[in-house]
Design an enzyme around this catalytic site. Structure first.
Site, short mmCIF file in Angstrom:
data_model
loop_
_atom_site.label_atom_id
_atom_site.label_comp_id
_atom_site.label_asym_id
_atom_site.label_seq_id
_atom_site.Cartn_x
_atom_site.Cartn_y
_atom_site.Cartn_z
CB ILE A 143 -0.94 -0.02 1.23
CG1 ILE A 143 -1.90 1.18 1.21
CG2 ILE A 143 -0.16 -0.06 2.54
CD1 ILE A 143 -3.01 1.10 2.26
CB CYS A 144 1.11 4.11 0.88
SG CYS A 144 1.46 5.87 1.07
CB ALA A 145 5.68 4.75 -0.48
#
Length: 225
Positions: A143-145
């Protein structure tokens, strides 16, 4: 004098005494096989925790999966020392990545956080663990980065994914990038966008591992539906 009738009677008695035991042993064996086939072993998840991880994505993932009955292990990337996350929340891992690198998990989860993802991108142990997970066709979630960590270790190249918007330019040449959905599943890969999509991310993993009914049960209890 040798009496064949007496020998036969004794032999027959031994057989008659042994038969019930054999019957019980056979039944016990069948019962053990039935139990082994029907007991559902809990699904397992490994969440990798590095210094600078995004704490919302980490905590929500761990919490939701545990509510879904999934056995979650928190492994510190470096060791078992307390880990300071991106907003100074401190979390104590269950173990270290080194100690569980030979174990098998139904899913490996990578939370975001730029600093944490930079550390995960440099980890040879994590790289090998992810490659093994992919080769053995088990679930990977980022998730995200954290999809950037997958790229750094050449994991799931060419698959459809999403991430935090700022990573698009680094990922869209290696993957089929989607930026209009909160959670993307492509086979054994699940990705999501950021802290605000962490519940959807964790619920999707729960659905894949524990089923739609359990996913809905957890979501309802959390007032998410």
């Amino acid at each position: 004098m040798f009496n064949i009738n007496r020998v036969f009677i004794r032999f027959a008695q031994k057989i008659s005494l042994r038969q019930p035991l054999l019957y019980r042993e056979k039944n016990n064996l069948l019962i053990h096989k039935f139990v082994a086939c029907n007991i559902k072993m809990p699904k397992t998840a490994l969440i990798v925790l590095a210094s600078g991880a995004e704490e919302m994505e980490f905590v929500i993932s761990a919490d939701v999966l545990r509510r879904a009955g999934i056995k979650v292990t928190i492994a510190g990337l470096a060791d078992t020392q307390p880990v300071k996350c991106s907003r100074d929340v401190v979390i104590i891992p269950d173990t270290s990545l080194e100690k569980v690198k030979e174990e098998e998990f139904n899913v490996i989860i990578l939370p975001g956080g730029i600093c944490g993802c930079d550390e995960m991108s440099k980890s040879d142990i994590l790289g090998e663990l992810l490659k093994k997970q992919e080769k053995e066709e088990r679930l990977i979630a980022a998730i995200c980065a954290a999809p950037g960590v997958l790229a750094a270790h050449s994991i799931a190249l060419g698959k459809t994914l999403t991430s935090y918007p700022g990573l698009k330019s680094k990922l869209d040449t290696l993957y089929k990038y989607v930026d209009d959905q909160k959670v993307i599943q492509d086979g054994k890969l699940i990705t999501s966008r950021g802290p605000g999509t962490a519940f959807e991310f964790a619920l999707k993993i729960s659905e894949v591992l524990a089923g739609e009914e359990k996913r809905n049960e957890v979501a309802k209890a959390l007032l998410l539906q």
